[in-house]
Design an enzyme around this catalytic site. Structure first.
Site, PDB file in Angstrom:
ATOM      1  N   HIS A 291      87.872 -51.365  49.410  1.00 37.12           N
ATOM      2  CA  HIS A 291      88.483 -52.477  48.111  1.00 37.12           C
ATOM      3  C   HIS A 291      89.940 -51.601  48.005  1.00 37.12           C
ATOM      4  O   HIS A 291      90.306 -51.217  46.716  1.00 37.12           O
ATOM      5  CB  HIS A 291      87.338 -51.794  47.311  1.00 37.12           C
ATOM      6  CG  HIS A 291      87.503 -52.864  46.069  1.00 37.12           C
ATOM      7  ND1 HIS A 291      86.834 -53.332  45.284  1.00 37.12           N
ATOM      8  CD2 HIS A 291      88.159 -54.057  46.285  1.00 37.12           C
ATOM      9  CE1 HIS A 291      86.816 -54.786  44.522  1.00 37.12           C
ATOM     10  NE2 HIS A 291      88.242 -54.785  44.701  1.00 37.12           N
TER      11      HIS A 291
ATOM     12  N   ARG B 130      84.935 -60.401  46.629  1.00 38.54           N
ATOM     13  CA  ARG B 130      84.014 -59.984  45.820  1.00 38.54           C
ATOM     14  C   ARG B 130      83.117 -60.024  47.034  1.00 38.54           C
ATOM     15  O   ARG B 130      82.472 -61.213  48.041  1.00 38.54           O
ATOM     16  CB  ARG B 130      83.190 -60.619  44.480  1.00 38.54           C
ATOM     17  CG  ARG B 130      84.216 -60.042  43.761  1.00 38.54           C
ATOM     18  CD  ARG B 130      84.462 -58.449  43.243  1.00 38.54           C
ATOM     19  NE  ARG B 130      85.395 -58.406  41.612  1.00 38.54           N
ATOM     20  CZ  ARG B 130      86.210 -57.637  42.397  1.00 38.54           C
ATOM     21  NH1 ARG B 130      87.321 -58.262  43.085  1.00 38.54           N
ATOM     22  NH2 ARG B 130      87.244 -58.214  40.731  1.00 38.54           N
TER      23      ARG B 130
ATOM     24  N   THR C   9      87.739 -60.723  50.676  1.00 38.17           N
ATOM     25  CA  THR C   9      89.255 -59.856  50.269  1.00 38.17           C
ATOM     26  C   THR C   9      88.931 -60.166  48.646  1.00 38.17           C
ATOM     27  O   THR C   9      89.494 -59.192  48.045  1.00 38.17           O
ATOM     28  CB  THR C   9      90.611 -59.762  50.066  1.00 38.17           C
ATOM     29  OG1 THR C   9      90.781 -60.800  50.254  1.00 38.17           O
ATOM     30  CG2 THR C   9      91.022 -59.312  52.093  1.00 38.17           C
TER      31      THR C   9
ATOM     32  N   GLU D 218      79.187 -52.118  47.174  1.00 39.10           N
ATOM     33  CA  GLU D 218      79.624 -51.297  46.654  1.00 39.10           C
ATOM     34  C   GLU D 218      79.934 -50.245  45.747  1.00 39.10           C
ATOM     35  O   GLU D 218      79.381 -51.052  44.476  1.00 39.10           O
ATOM     36  CB  GLU D 218      81.559 -51.449  47.379  1.00 39.10           C
ATOM     37  CG  GLU D 218      82.117 -52.407  45.879  1.00 39.10           C
ATOM     38  CD  GLU D 218      83.440 -52.930  46.636  1.00 39.10           C
ATOM     39  OE1 GLU D 218      84.219 -52.665  45.056  1.00 39.10           O
ATOM     40  OE2 GLU D 218      83.678 -53.495  46.946  1.00 39.10           O
TER      41      GLU D 218
END
Length: 307
Positions: A269, A222, A220, A251
């Site tokens: 995210h 990067r 959670t 992403e």
């Protein structure tokens, strides 16, 4: 913000283009970017002389070229602390989801493929009594450790610096100076360190191979902290039991091979995506900007990236 300052707002819920960021940097005294706005050297090199503060709406600052900002005399602030509990909640949710196959079960029901309970259907793994290895024992790592204790997990951690012995005692956490040794002995690995040049691909292909085949990885933080291609290969081959990912290396693009795997929980995210968290982030941005405008050092000035 509009009550306090003359503002130009991006009213669309999407990142500005680089040309739009350059235009803003040329004109503004303060920029308030989000984590998807890339404030790189190309943007900062064309910034106007009035730009003196980048008040980022978010905790991570890997989207900002801190070195170039410092060279140009631009102060950078972020919004630490207010996302701690939300991100720790999501991390715990992913640990549960991947180990108990929650997403798989939900998809099975929605697809109409569930034919009823059976003793060997959808077997996952109990987390009570398992070992959790936390990479990065900052605010979020410690908040996760408190939750993990309640679920009966044994807490272990690796950090650039060992936390105070009182914190270790409270969390009943075991420190591992060697990341490699910790990885080889954990049932679950959670990544909670920031993305910096030092942590890029911290979980490299070599380190991922140290993990036990029945281990889970949760991220959670990067996406760049993990070698995503190597992770995908191991998940596909069965050399790793599963993963819970809220962030990705490139992403919003996601490796299509990851999308096909049942043993991966994929989230967009959303670790910090609570109404309370977003309001608190905005309030911190306003405090940082107002303090700076009044001629004082803002409370959340970024000095260096820590792990």
């Amino acid at each position: 913000m509009m009550e306090l300052f003359e503002c130009r707002l991006n009213l669309e819920d999407k990142p500005l283009t680089q040309s739009e960021l350059i235009e803003a940097a040329r004109e503004a005294e303060v920029l308030v970017p989000t984590v998807t706005d890339r404030i790189d050297a190309g943007v900062l090199s064309q910034a106007g002389p009035k730009l003196k503060l980048i008040a980022s709406f978010g905790t991570g600052v890997d989207h900002i070229d801190l070195k170039t900002a410092r060279q140009r005399g631009i102060t950078v602030t972020n919004t630490p602390g207010v996302l701690t509990e939300d991100t720790a909640d999501m991390t715990m949710a992913l640990i549960l989801a991947v180990s108990r196959r929650v997403s798989e079960g939900e998809r099975l029901v929605r697809s109409g493929g569930w034919t009823g309970w059976s003793p060997t259907s959808m077997l996952g793994h109990r987390i009570w009594g398992k070992r959790l290895g936390i990479i990065g024992m900052g605010r979020i790592g410690q908040a996760l450790a408190r939750r993990a204790k309640g679920f009966g997990l044994s807490v272990h951690y690796h950090n650039r610096r060992r936390v105070h012995e009182d914190v270790e005692a409270e969390l009943e956490a075991t420190y591992w100076e060697s990341l490699d040794q910790m990885l080889a002995r954990m049932d679950v690995i959670s990544i909670n360190c920031p993305h910096t040049p030092a942590t890029f691909h911290l979980l490299s292909a070599r380190r991922l191979k140290l993990l036990r085949p029945d281990a889970y990885v949760v991220n959670t933080s990067r996406g760049e902290v993990i070698d995503e291609n190597a992770l995908t290969r191991m998940l596909t081959s069965g050399d790793l039991a599963g993963a819970g990912l809220d962030v990705f290396e490139h992403e919003p693009a996601i490796n299509p091979k990851l999308m096909k795997l049942d043993n991966v929980v994929l989230l967009p995210h959303m670790g910090s995506a609570t109404i309370e968290g977003r309001i608190a982030m905005g309030e911190k941005v306003i405090i940082n900007v107002k303090t700076f405008a009044d001629g004082h050092t803002p409370p959340d000035r970024v000095l260096e990236a820590m792990f």
